[in-house]
Design a protein around this motif. Structure first.
Motif, mmCIF file in Angstrom:
data_model
loop_
_atom_site.group_PDB
_atom_site.id
_atom_site.type_symbol
_atom_site.label_atom_id
_atom_site.label_comp_id
_atom_site.label_asym_id
_atom_site.label_seq_id
_atom_site.Cartn_x
_atom_site.Cartn_y
_atom_site.Cartn_z
ATOM 1 N N ALA A 197 7.535 -2.233 19.872
ATOM 2 C CA ALA A 197 7.064 -1.997 18.570
ATOM 3 C C ALA A 197 7.572 -3.077 17.424
ATOM 4 O O ALA A 197 8.718 -3.508 17.674
ATOM 5 C CB ALA A 197 7.324 -0.500 17.893
ATOM 6 N N GLY A 198 6.806 -3.673 16.708
ATOM 7 C CA GLY A 198 7.191 -4.480 15.772
ATOM 8 C C GLY A 198 7.873 -4.016 14.615
ATOM 9 O O GLY A 198 8.846 -4.579 14.193
ATOM 10 N N LEU A 199 7.597 -2.807 14.040
ATOM 11 C CA LEU A 199 8.512 -2.041 13.361
ATOM 12 C C LEU A 199 8.355 -0.543 13.378
ATOM 13 O O LEU A 199 7.460 -0.204 13.870
ATOM 14 C CB LEU A 199 8.265 -2.673 11.788
ATOM 15 N N ALA A 200 9.270 0.053 12.425
ATOM 16 C CA ALA A 200 8.936 1.430 12.430
ATOM 17 C C ALA A 200 8.939 2.041 10.757
ATOM 18 O O ALA A 200 9.661 1.269 10.025
ATOM 19 C CB ALA A 200 10.245 2.178 12.975
ATOM 20 N N VAL A 201 8.039 2.914 10.442
ATOM 21 C CA VAL A 201 8.144 3.488 9.257
ATOM 22 C C VAL A 201 8.738 4.635 9.232
ATOM 23 O O VAL A 201 8.413 5.763 10.153
ATOM 24 C CB VAL A 201 6.500 3.632 8.828
ATOM 25 N N ILE A 202 9.573 4.814 8.324
ATOM 26 C CA ILE A 202 10.784 6.029 8.436
ATOM 27 C C ILE A 202 10.903 6.480 7.016
ATOM 28 O O ILE A 202 10.396 5.915 5.995
ATOM 29 C CB ILE A 202 12.097 5.663 9.141
ATOM 30 N N ALA A 252 0.607 -1.225 -0.092
ATOM 31 C CA ALA A 252 -0.002 0.106 -0.108
ATOM 32 C C ALA A 252 0.892 1.352 0.171
ATOM 33 O O ALA A 252 0.721 2.263 -0.611
ATOM 34 C CB ALA A 252 -0.796 -0.013 1.181
ATOM 35 N N MET A 253 1.799 1.146 0.603
ATOM 36 C CA MET A 253 2.963 2.317 0.817
ATOM 37 C C MET A 253 4.006 2.368 -0.145
ATOM 38 O O MET A 253 4.758 3.398 -0.261
ATOM 39 C CB MET A 253 3.613 2.506 2.386
ATOM 40 N N GLY A 254 4.188 1.454 -0.930
ATOM 41 C CA GLY A 254 5.225 1.454 -1.889
ATOM 42 C C GLY A 254 6.645 1.504 -1.205
ATOM 43 O O GLY A 254 7.767 2.028 -1.509
ATOM 44 N N ALA A 255 6.711 0.742 0.079
ATOM 45 C CA ALA A 255 7.609 0.889 0.918
ATOM 46 C C ALA A 255 8.681 -0.316 0.704
ATOM 47 O O ALA A 255 8.258 -1.476 0.339
ATOM 48 C CB ALA A 255 7.096 0.688 2.473
ATOM 49 N N GLU A 256 9.976 0.172 1.157
ATOM 50 C CA GLU A 256 11.103 -0.840 0.688
ATOM 51 C C GLU A 256 11.204 -1.324 2.355
ATOM 52 O O GLU A 256 10.996 -0.862 3.288
ATOM 53 C CB GLU A 256 12.525 -0.205 0.631
ATOM 54 N N ARG A 257 11.649 -2.756 2.186
ATOM 55 C CA ARG A 257 11.797 -3.509 3.667
ATOM 56 C C ARG A 257 13.270 -3.308 4.155
ATOM 57 O O ARG A 257 14.109 -3.592 3.326
ATOM 58 C CB ARG A 257 11.517 -4.825 3.546
ATOM 59 N N GLN A 258 13.338 -3.295 5.503
ATOM 60 C CA GLN A 258 14.807 -3.703 6.095
ATOM 61 C C GLN A 258 14.746 -4.111 7.520
ATOM 62 O O GLN A 258 13.838 -4.156 8.146
ATOM 63 C CB GLN A 258 15.291 -2.152 6.272
ATOM 64 N N GLY A 259 15.335 -4.877 7.796
ATOM 65 C CA GLY A 259 15.551 -5.954 8.708
ATOM 66 C C GLY A 259 14.703 -7.029 8.884
ATOM 67 O O GLY A 259 14.144 -7.294 8.047
ATOM 68 N N ARG A 260 14.730 -7.530 10.089
ATOM 69 C CA ARG A 260 13.706 -8.855 10.359
ATOM 70 C C ARG A 260 12.633 -8.177 10.663
ATOM 71 O O ARG A 260 12.269 -7.813 11.988
ATOM 72 C CB ARG A 260 14.475 -9.652 11.413
ATOM 73 N N LEU A 309 1.540 7.027 5.241
ATOM 74 C CA LEU A 309 0.360 6.746 6.360
ATOM 75 C C LEU A 309 -0.860 6.984 5.321
ATOM 76 O O LEU A 309 -2.000 6.341 5.600
ATOM 77 C CB LEU A 309 0.304 7.804 7.322
ATOM 78 N N THR A 310 -0.975 8.234 4.591
ATOM 79 C CA THR A 310 -2.152 8.631 3.825
ATOM 80 C C THR A 310 -2.456 7.352 2.807
ATOM 81 O O THR A 310 -3.588 7.061 2.541
ATOM 82 C CB THR A 310 -2.016 9.843 3.194
ATOM 83 N N ALA A 311 -1.628 6.978 2.292
ATOM 84 C CA ALA A 311 -1.534 5.844 1.052
ATOM 85 C C ALA A 311 -2.060 4.584 1.928
ATOM 86 O O ALA A 311 -3.041 3.725 1.421
ATOM 87 C CB ALA A 311 -0.281 5.368 0.605
ATOM 88 N N LEU A 312 -1.524 4.327 3.147
ATOM 89 C CA LEU A 312 -2.222 3.163 4.025
ATOM 90 C C LEU A 312 -3.669 3.344 4.194
ATOM 91 O O LEU A 312 -4.476 2.435 4.365
ATOM 92 C CB LEU A 312 -1.297 2.750 5.317
ATOM 93 N N ALA A 313 -4.108 4.586 4.506
ATOM 94 C CA ALA A 313 -5.463 5.028 4.783
ATOM 95 C C ALA A 313 -6.331 4.793 3.747
ATOM 96 O O ALA A 313 -7.409 4.226 3.611
ATOM 97 C CB ALA A 313 -5.569 6.564 5.284
#
Length: 481
Positions: free
Chosen positions: A68-73, A18-26, A97-101
């Motif tokens: 927290a399970g993860l952070a969005v940065i 939804a956010m077009g996010a890249e992942r990092q970490g576990r 956040l708006t895209a997730l909404a």
């Protein structure tokens, strides 16, 4: 209560998509909720590092340590965090956040209700939460999350399974509600009332009405507008709703042509009994919270319940359990020498309409033998050049509601102080901190004391000081500060 999520609110796969996010970490498989505040974050939630008053990226480590399970940065902050940190990385956190909404709204097949108005937004939202919950899983905005980040956050928190969702929308400038309502796309849009609020940013009250009417721009096809028929701006709002393509305009109030019409009301010190006709159905119900303004807004609530396809009778019954929100009429009994005093906490915010309503509530309050009705009032802000005049005009409401003593705080409240009959002057100070000891020294058993002012006038600490000094067993001090 909002809908309770038994499984994850979001899978990380769905969030990232939804956010077009890249992942990092576990990263975990999913998150149980969304947070922007490390002080209240729960284990398993996602922390969004919003940049508002403070830069949320400064609190990512604290959020993760709190569970927290993860952070969005934001991508430009990525170098600040070790490679193994569980992150979803986006270009801009608020945009993410708006895209997730937007995705939350798209995946949910329930009914959405948007609420705005100069006064009564939060109380109406809470009454809707209560009434709709009797009919199915209901989600609603937390606190007064009604601005450019509060609405996306509240919408993104909507469970996929929620049958009803209630989103509050606020503004203090034109063109602020329009993007929010287009995001929410409500089936029902309520405007509680239009009053001279935020006049500092508007040329007149008609301009405020136009800004509130922006909520109609997002109403879905076949949806409805619910508008206060007793308000002088009804015709303007009705015209705006029709111009926006809203197919059903429903009015509420005591006006004989109102679709949700007040027939009869009995106002009590801490409740009201109401007889009304809601879209052709006669309903008699009790409201657990007092006040004529609460009665009026309850008509809008029940109209929306009916329009959303929920059970009207169950919704009306639920309103007996309505309680005033903290800072908006919440009541506490103070243990005084020789008895008790009633504390009415209206300290969250203030404008001329809500101040008059609060003084009317104080006028209804029961007092004991030799008890007095006392108002402790702070400045109403954002009123522009009309500020002094609007403050002075409250003197009539003080007299009309048999308020015995008034304590005033702030340069604008000086105008009210000077307009008051001398017998009703309790005390005046430039700042609330200086007024506090005068108020603490004046209150006695049998009194009813109401405290109100704009958030910036800092009346909340006086509420806390009274609750602390005269704590009653089993009574909780109001949390608003």
């Amino acid at each position: 209560m909002s809908a309770k999520v038994t499984g994850p609110l979001w899978t990380v796969d769905a969030m990232a998509a939804a956010m077009g996010a890249e992942r990092q970490g576990r990263l975990p498989a999913g998150v149980t909720g969304l947070s922007i505040d490390t002080r209240t974050i729960l284990a398993g939630e996602a922390f969004f590092a919003l940049q508002d008053v403070r830069d949320g990226h400064e609190f990512v480590d604290a959020a993760l340590k709190a569970g927290a399970g993860l952070a969005v940065i934001a991508a430009d902050k990525r170098a600040s965090f070790p490679e193994g940190t569980p992150l979803l990385v986006v270009r801009d956190v608020l945009e993410g956040l708006t895209a997730l909404a937007r995705a939350a709204r798209a995946r949910n097949n329930g009914k959405f209700i948007g609420v705005t108005g100069s006064v009564g937004k939060t109380g109406t939202k809470e009454a809707l939460r209560l009434a709709l919950s009797r009919d199915g899983e209901t989600h609603a905005s937390a606190a007064s999350y009604n601005n450019h980040w509060g609405v996306p956050l509240s919408l993104a928190r909507t469970p996929e399974t929620a049958k009803f969702s209630v989103l509050e929308m606020g503004m203090n400038h034109a063109n602020e509600i329009a993007p929010l309502t287009r995001l929410v796309r409500p089936h029902v849009a309520i405007i509680t009332t239009v009053e001279p609020v935020h006049l500092e940013f508007f040329k007149n009250v008609e301009a405020i009405a136009d800004a509130k009417a922006e909520i109609f721009e997002g109403v879905v096809k076949g949806g409805a507008a619910v508008i206060n028929r007793d308000n002088p701006h009804f015709a303007r709002l009705e015209k705006a709703a029709k111009a926006a393509g809203v197919e059903h305009v429903v009015s509420f109030g005591s006006h004989e042509k109102a679709n949700a019409r007040l027939i009869k009301v009995a106002l009590q010190a801490d409740s009201s009994t109401v007889q009304a006709n809601i879209l052709g159905v006669d309903v008699t119900y009790k409201l657990g919270a007092p006040g004529r303004h609460v009665v009026s807004n309850s008509l809008a609530v029940l109209a929306a319940v009916s329009l959303a396809g929920a059970d009207l009778a169950l919704g009306a019954l639920a309103l007996a359990n309505l309680e005033p929100p903290t800072g908006r009429g919440a009541r506490t009994m103070l243990a005084m020498p020789g008895g008790e005093a009633l504390l009415i906490d209206e300290s969250y915010n203030a404008n001329p309409a809500s101040m008059r309503a609060a003084l009317a509530l104080l006028g209804q309050a029961d007092v004991g033998l030799r008890g007095r009705r006392i108002a402790v009032l702070g400045d109403m802000l954002e009123l522009g050049t009309e500020g002094k005049k609007l403050h002075a005009s409250l003197a009539q409401s003080v007299v009309d509601n048999a308020v015995d003593l008034v304590f005033c705080s702030g340069p604008l409240m000086r105008s009210l102080w000077e307009a008051l009959p001398s017998a009703r002057r309790g005390g005046y100070a430039e700042a609330s901190a200086a007024l506090e000891p005068e108020v603490l020294g004046a209150v006695r058993a049998g009194d009813a004391i109401m405290i109100k002012g704009s958030l910036g006038s800092k009346m909340g600490p006086i509420v806390k000081a009274l609750a602390r000094q005269f704590s009653s067993q089993g009574a909780e001090a109001p949390a608003q500060g």
